[in-house]
Design a protein around this motif. Structure first.
Motif, PDB file in Angstrom:
ATOM      1  N   GLN A  16       0.824  -1.216   0.000  1.00 30.56           N
ATOM      2  CA  GLN A  16       0.000   0.000   0.000  1.00 30.56           C
ATOM      3  C   GLN A  16       0.859   1.267   0.000  1.00 30.56           C
ATOM      4  O   GLN A  16       0.485   2.267  -0.619  1.00 30.56           O
ATOM      5  CB  GLN A  16      -0.944  -0.007   1.214  1.00 30.56           C
ATOM      6  CG  GLN A  16      -1.968   1.112   1.195  1.00 30.56           C
ATOM      7  CD  GLN A  16      -2.896   1.024  -0.001  1.00 30.56           C
ATOM      8  OE1 GLN A  16      -3.507  -0.004  -0.231  1.00 30.56           O
ATOM      9  NE2 GLN A  16      -2.995   2.096  -0.795  1.00 30.56           N
ATOM     10  N   VAL A  17       2.006   1.247   0.684  1.00 36.35           N
ATOM     11  CA  VAL A  17       2.867   2.447   0.644  1.00 36.35           C
ATOM     12  C   VAL A  17       3.300   2.708  -0.793  1.00 36.35           C
ATOM     13  O   VAL A  17       3.237   3.846  -1.273  1.00 36.35           O
ATOM     14  CB  VAL A  17       4.192   2.287   1.429  1.00 36.35           C
ATOM     15  CG1 VAL A  17       4.906   3.609   1.552  1.00 36.35           C
ATOM     16  CG2 VAL A  17       3.972   1.721   2.787  1.00 36.35           C
ATOM     17  N   ALA A  18       3.751   1.635  -1.479  1.00 32.93           N
ATOM     18  CA  ALA A  18       4.231   1.801  -2.857  1.00 32.93           C
ATOM     19  C   ALA A  18       3.113   2.369  -3.731  1.00 32.93           C
ATOM     20  O   ALA A  18       3.317   3.351  -4.470  1.00 32.93           O
ATOM     21  CB  ALA A  18       4.714   0.460  -3.395  1.00 32.93           C
ATOM     22  N   ALA A  19       1.921   1.755  -3.633  1.00 33.48           N
ATOM     23  CA  ALA A  19       0.799   2.199  -4.473  1.00 33.48           C
ATOM     24  C   ALA A  19       0.411   3.643  -4.140  1.00 33.48           C
ATOM     25  O   ALA A  19       0.185   4.470  -5.036  1.00 33.48           O
ATOM     26  CB  ALA A  19      -0.392   1.259  -4.279  1.00 33.48           C
ATOM     27  N   SER A  20       0.369   3.968  -2.849  1.00 39.05           N
ATOM     28  CA  SER A  20      -0.051   5.321  -2.450  1.00 39.05           C
ATOM     29  C   SER A  20       0.981   6.371  -2.841  1.00 39.05           C
ATOM     30  O   SER A  20       0.629   7.501  -3.181  1.00 39.05           O
ATOM     31  CB  SER A  20      -0.316   5.384  -0.938  1.00 39.05           C
ATOM     32  OG  SER A  20      -1.413   4.574  -0.611  1.00 39.05           O
ATOM     33  N   LEU A  21       2.264   6.004  -2.783  1.00 41.35           N
ATOM     34  CA  LEU A  21       3.299   6.968  -3.204  1.00 41.35           C
ATOM     35  C   LEU A  21       3.068   7.368  -4.658  1.00 41.35           C
ATOM     36  O   LEU A  21       3.094   8.552  -5.012  1.00 41.35           O
ATOM     37  CB  LEU A  21       4.691   6.349  -3.054  1.00 41.35           C
ATOM     38  CG  LEU A  21       5.274   6.334  -1.647  1.00 41.35           C
ATOM     39  CD1 LEU A  21       6.516   5.440  -1.597  1.00 41.35           C
ATOM     40  CD2 LEU A  21       5.616   7.745  -1.176  1.00 41.35           C
ATOM     41  N   LEU A 261       9.502   0.724  17.578  1.00 41.22           N
ATOM     42  CA  LEU A 261       8.873   1.883  18.219  1.00 41.22           C
ATOM     43  C   LEU A 261       8.891   3.087  17.278  1.00 41.22           C
ATOM     44  O   LEU A 261       9.931   3.435  16.709  1.00 41.22           O
ATOM     45  CB  LEU A 261       9.603   2.222  19.522  1.00 41.22           C
ATOM     46  CG  LEU A 261       9.531   1.124  20.585  1.00 41.22           C
ATOM     47  CD1 LEU A 261      10.293   1.538  21.842  1.00 41.22           C
ATOM     48  CD2 LEU A 261       8.079   0.801  20.929  1.00 41.22           C
ATOM     49  N   VAL A 262       7.719   3.698  17.118  1.00 39.61           N
ATOM     50  CA  VAL A 262       7.598   4.893  16.266  1.00 39.61           C
ATOM     51  C   VAL A 262       6.860   5.983  17.029  1.00 39.61           C
ATOM     52  O   VAL A 262       6.196   5.722  18.033  1.00 39.61           O
ATOM     53  CB  VAL A 262       6.833   4.576  14.957  1.00 39.61           C
ATOM     54  CG1 VAL A 262       7.631   3.635  14.070  1.00 39.61           C
ATOM     55  CG2 VAL A 262       5.453   4.001  15.243  1.00 39.61           C
ATOM     56  N   ASP A 263       6.965   7.210  16.509  1.00 40.45           N
ATOM     57  CA  ASP A 263       6.228   8.323  17.128  1.00 40.45           C
ATOM     58  C   ASP A 263       4.835   8.429  16.508  1.00 40.45           C
ATOM     59  O   ASP A 263       4.425   7.568  15.703  1.00 40.45           O
ATOM     60  CB  ASP A 263       7.042   9.631  17.010  1.00 40.45           C
ATOM     61  CG  ASP A 263       7.197  10.107  15.565  1.00 40.45           C
ATOM     62  OD1 ASP A 263       6.464   9.614  14.678  1.00 40.45           O
ATOM     63  OD2 ASP A 263       8.052  10.976  15.318  1.00 40.45           O
ATOM     64  N   ALA A 264       4.130   9.493  16.840  1.00 42.15           N
ATOM     65  CA  ALA A 264       2.746   9.627  16.377  1.00 42.15           C
ATOM     66  C   ALA A 264       2.641   9.776  14.862  1.00 42.15           C
ATOM     67  O   ALA A 264       1.561   9.597  14.289  1.00 42.15           O
ATOM     68  CB  ALA A 264       2.084  10.818  17.072  1.00 42.15           C
ATOM     69  N   THR A 265       3.763  10.095  14.207  1.00 40.85           N
ATOM     70  CA  THR A 265       3.742  10.184  12.744  1.00 40.85           C
ATOM     71  C   THR A 265       4.267   8.899  12.101  1.00 40.85           C
ATOM     72  O   THR A 265       4.476   8.853  10.896  1.00 40.85           O
ATOM     73  CB  THR A 265       4.583  11.377  12.249  1.00 40.85           C
ATOM     74  OG1 THR A 265       5.977  11.107  12.496  1.00 40.85           O
ATOM     75  CG2 THR A 265       4.194  12.672  12.930  1.00 40.85           C
ATOM     76  N   ALA A 304      -0.725   6.932   5.423  1.00 38.55           N
ATOM     77  CA  ALA A 304      -0.226   8.054   6.233  1.00 38.55           C
ATOM     78  C   ALA A 304       1.258   8.292   5.965  1.00 38.55           C
ATOM     79  O   ALA A 304       1.709   9.444   5.851  1.00 38.55           O
ATOM     80  CB  ALA A 304      -0.474   7.779   7.716  1.00 38.55           C
ATOM     81  N   VAL A 305       2.030   7.213   5.837  1.00 35.03           N
ATOM     82  CA  VAL A 305       3.473   7.382   5.591  1.00 35.03           C
ATOM     83  C   VAL A 305       3.722   7.880   4.163  1.00 35.03           C
ATOM     84  O   VAL A 305       4.604   8.723   3.937  1.00 35.03           O
ATOM     85  CB  VAL A 305       4.231   6.072   5.907  1.00 35.03           C
ATOM     86  CG1 VAL A 305       5.615   6.063   5.291  1.00 35.03           C
ATOM     87  CG2 VAL A 305       4.348   5.914   7.420  1.00 35.03           C
ATOM     88  N   ALA A 306       2.940   7.394   3.212  1.00 42.77           N
ATOM     89  CA  ALA A 306       3.073   7.912   1.833  1.00 42.77           C
ATOM     90  C   ALA A 306       2.774   9.414   1.822  1.00 42.77           C
ATOM     91  O   ALA A 306       3.471  10.189   1.150  1.00 42.77           O
ATOM     92  CB  ALA A 306       2.141   7.168   0.888  1.00 42.77           C
ATOM     93  N   ALA A 307       1.770   9.826   2.584  1.00 42.96           N
ATOM     94  CA  ALA A 307       1.431  11.260   2.658  1.00 42.96           C
ATOM     95  C   ALA A 307       2.556  12.037   3.330  1.00 42.96           C
ATOM     96  O   ALA A 307       2.904  13.152   2.917  1.00 42.96           O
ATOM     97  CB  ALA A 307       0.115  11.455   3.420  1.00 42.96           C
ATOM     98  N   ALA A 314       2.181  13.971   9.664  1.00 42.81           N
ATOM     99  CA  ALA A 314       1.041  14.416  10.477  1.00 42.81           C
ATOM    100  C   ALA A 314       0.710  13.279  11.427  1.00 42.81           C
ATOM    101  O   ALA A 314       0.965  12.115  11.101  1.00 42.81           O
ATOM    102  CB  ALA A 314      -0.142  14.728   9.575  1.00 42.81           C
ATOM    103  N   PRO A 315       0.151  13.586  12.609  1.00 36.94           N
ATOM    104  CA  PRO A 315      -0.168  12.493  13.544  1.00 36.94           C
ATOM    105  C   PRO A 315      -1.148  11.505  12.917  1.00 36.94           C
ATOM    106  O   PRO A 315      -2.088  11.903  12.228  1.00 36.94           O
ATOM    107  CB  PRO A 315      -0.805  13.222  14.734  1.00 36.94           C
ATOM    108  CG  PRO A 315      -0.353  14.629  14.615  1.00 36.94           C
ATOM    109  CD  PRO A 315      -0.155  14.911  13.160  1.00 36.94           C
ATOM    110  N   TYR A 316      -0.911  10.234  13.170  1.00 38.79           N
ATOM    111  CA  TYR A 316      -1.799   9.176  12.677  1.00 38.79           C
ATOM    112  C   TYR A 316      -2.865   8.927  13.736  1.00 38.79           C
ATOM    113  O   TYR A 316      -2.540   8.618  14.893  1.00 38.79           O
ATOM    114  CB  TYR A 316      -0.982   7.895  12.441  1.00 38.79           C
ATOM    115  CG  TYR A 316      -1.837   6.707  12.106  1.00 38.79           C
ATOM    116  CD1 TYR A 316      -2.383   6.572  10.838  1.00 38.79           C
ATOM    117  CD2 TYR A 316      -2.132   5.738  13.062  1.00 38.79           C
ATOM    118  CE1 TYR A 316      -3.191   5.488  10.521  1.00 38.79           C
ATOM    119  CE2 TYR A 316      -2.937   4.661  12.749  1.00 38.79           C
ATOM    120  CZ  TYR A 316      -3.458   4.547  11.482  1.00 38.79           C
ATOM    121  OH  TYR A 316      -4.270   3.483  11.168  1.00 38.79           O
ATOM    122  N   ASP A 317      -4.137   9.082  13.379  1.00 38.36           N
ATOM    123  CA  ASP A 317      -5.175   8.940  14.416  1.00 38.36           C
ATOM    124  C   ASP A 317      -6.432   8.231  13.906  1.00 38.36           C
ATOM    125  O   ASP A 317      -7.544   8.513  14.351  1.00 38.36           O
ATOM    126  CB  ASP A 317      -5.540  10.319  14.991  1.00 38.36           C
ATOM    127  CG  ASP A 317      -6.128  11.234  13.923  1.00 38.36           C
ATOM    128  OD1 ASP A 317      -6.199  10.815  12.745  1.00 38.36           O
ATOM    129  OD2 ASP A 317      -6.538  12.370  14.264  1.00 38.36           O
TER     130      ASP A 317
END
Ligand SMILES: Cc1cc2nc3c(=O)[nH]c(=O)nc-3n(C[C@H](O)[C@H](O)[C@H](O)COP(=O)(O)OP(=O)(O)OC[C@H]3O[C@@H](n4cnc5c(N)ncnc54)[C@H](O)[C@@H]3O)c2cc1C
Length: 417
Positions: A16-21, A261-265, A304-307, A314-317
């Motif tokens: 999905q990251v590849a497609a969304s990019l 471990l990752v942050d809110a983004t 969210a990561v592609a964006a 931006a925070p993922y929520d």
């Protein structure tokens, strides 16, 4: 939008990251490296249609091969990422090839936990994660097969349902006092157990495993409980959960604690490295850190990561949601159950469908809907708006939940300000 992106893991999230990019107009090189053979595929049908023999394995592909060429996504199937050099920003593949990156996305998923009991490595003891696993199980299950499933989580129960559909004798063993203790409210769990039992499966809770019995030729002959009872089996399916695949992150020296471990983004401590899907542990807006295993989580985090890569972090929520199909029940869950202390029923459990609304105090935290897609969609809206309807409204089937939200929820801030 010209940097090189390397994605480790060609599963649901990596694809999905590849497609969304590409969808977002990213023009730099995109490489999708996965250690499994073939095209990226979706896992949910494995324990449902593929296992039941209702769908051919190749129908699970997320896209045909032509998609990758058309969108200039370099798919490196059957290639494991074996090393990351964060200073040089390169990854090494098992083939020996090295790839430079500006952004590295870890989407390595999870692997089944092994059963820590004698005999767990015998022939006929299988777990289900990959397409090959699903085909191997499908091919061994016939109307004459005795199947013992160890672990009454979602996958164990889906396998139980699929095996019953093929006519097999099925016993499910769960060590906990009830099935899906952490993932499902007590009323919904009891409802599902009833459906399995009516379909002819035997479900035993509080069942401690002693060992897997050997038939003398290296094949599983059954499961021996801690008390000594032997349950004969031709096939033993182990469904005792998964562990996040964190080896690449660990090798790269990134912090790991039951997930990368990752942050809110969704960024790791290295600003060039992200982690998404089953392999990552991330903070919810509430501050609670979770690792989720669902298609929604994998695909929404990928988007969210592609964006973030093409625009800015931006925070993922997103509101978590999940589904499972067992016999004629489609169970959809919105939200997370943690901390709920009461449930409110909507609809008739003996009728066409119903939902269980789970509250922590006055706060709605999750909604479980069985054959009630309208309730599920409304629940996702309620949770996204952090709106907790009153129990008496929820219990009254005549009350339209979406209207309730429209009438009661505060208006969004005016765009003119
Ligand atoms: C049988 C089954 C049924 C399911 N049913 C449902 C369902 O009904 N609903 C739902 O919401 N969810 C369901 N899920 C869960 C859902 O499929 C997962 O949450 C989702 O696949 C996670 O996506 P992911 O990309 O994070 O991980 P994965 O899809 O597991 O992909 C990770 C990929 O990375 C690869 N990889 C790992 N390490 C490396 C490396 N070093 N180099 C290269 N590649 C690597 C792995 O081999 C794998 O191919 C199901 C899962 C299973 C197994």
């Amino acid at each position: 939008m010209t940097g090189a992106v390397v994605i480790v893991g060609a599963g649901q999230a990596g694809f999905q990251v590849a497609a969304s990019l590409r969808q977002r107009g990213h023009q730099g090189p995109v490489t999708l490296a996965g250690d499994e053979p073939g095209l990226p595929y979706q896992r949910p049908p494995l324990s449902k249609e593929v296992l039941a023999g209702a769908a051919a394995p190749e129908t699970t592909a997320l896209r045909p091969e032509a998609f990758f060429a058309k969108h200039d996504i370099a798919l490196r199937s059957g290639q494991q990422v074996v090393g990351v050099d964060r200073d040089r920003r390169t990854v090494t593949l098992s083939s020996g090839a090295a790839l430079d990156y500006d952004h590295l996305v870890l989407a390595t998923g999870a692997r089944p936990r092994a059963l820590p009991k004698p005999g767990a490595d015998l022939d006929g003891v299988l777990a289900l994660r990959t397409l090959d696993d699903a085909v191997a199980i499908r091919d061994r299950v016939t109307a004459d097969t005795r199947v013992v499933v160890i672990g009454a989580g979602f996958i164990g129960l889906e396998v139980a349902a699929g095996a019953r559909k093929r006519g097999a004798e099925v016993t499910v063993l769960e060590v906990a006092p009830r099935v899906m203790g952490r993932a499902l409210s007590a009323p919904s769990a009891a409802h599902l157990v009833g459906r399995h039992e009516r379909a002819g499966a035997s479900i035993r809770t509080g069942a401690r495993i002693g060992r897997i019995a050997d038939d003398g030729h290296g094949r599983a002959a059954g499961v021996v409980l801690a008390g000594g009872e032997l349950l004969h089996a031709d096939l033993v399916i182990v469904g005792v959960g998964v562990a996040p695949a964190t080896d690449v992150a660990e090798q790269a020296g990134l912090p790991v604690d039951d997930g990368v471990l990752v942050d809110a983004t969704l960024r790791t401590e290295d600003p060039h490295i992200w982690a998404i899907g089953d392999c990552c542990r991330f903070p919810l807006p509430s501050g609670q850190h979770v690792r989720l295993e669902s298609v929604q989580n994998a695909t929404d985090q990928a988007r969210a990561v592609a964006a973030a890569i093409t625009g800015g972090p931006a925070p993922y929520d997103a509101v978590p949601w999940f589904w499972t199909d067992q016999h004629d029940a489609k169970l959809q869950i919105a939200g997370l159950l943690d901390g709920h202390d009461r449930t409110v029923l909507r609809g008739d459990p003996d009728g066409d469908g119903h939902s269980v609304f789970c509250y922590a105090g006055e706060r709605l935290v999750a909604v479980e809907s069985i054959n009630r897609p309208r309730d599920h969609l409304a629940a996702r809206k309620l949770l996204a708006a952090s709106f907790s309807p009153r129990a008496e409204d929820v219990a009254d089937d005549a009350v339209d939940l979406r209207e309730l939200l429209a009438v009661t929820a505060p208006a969004p801030p005016s765009a003119a300000t």
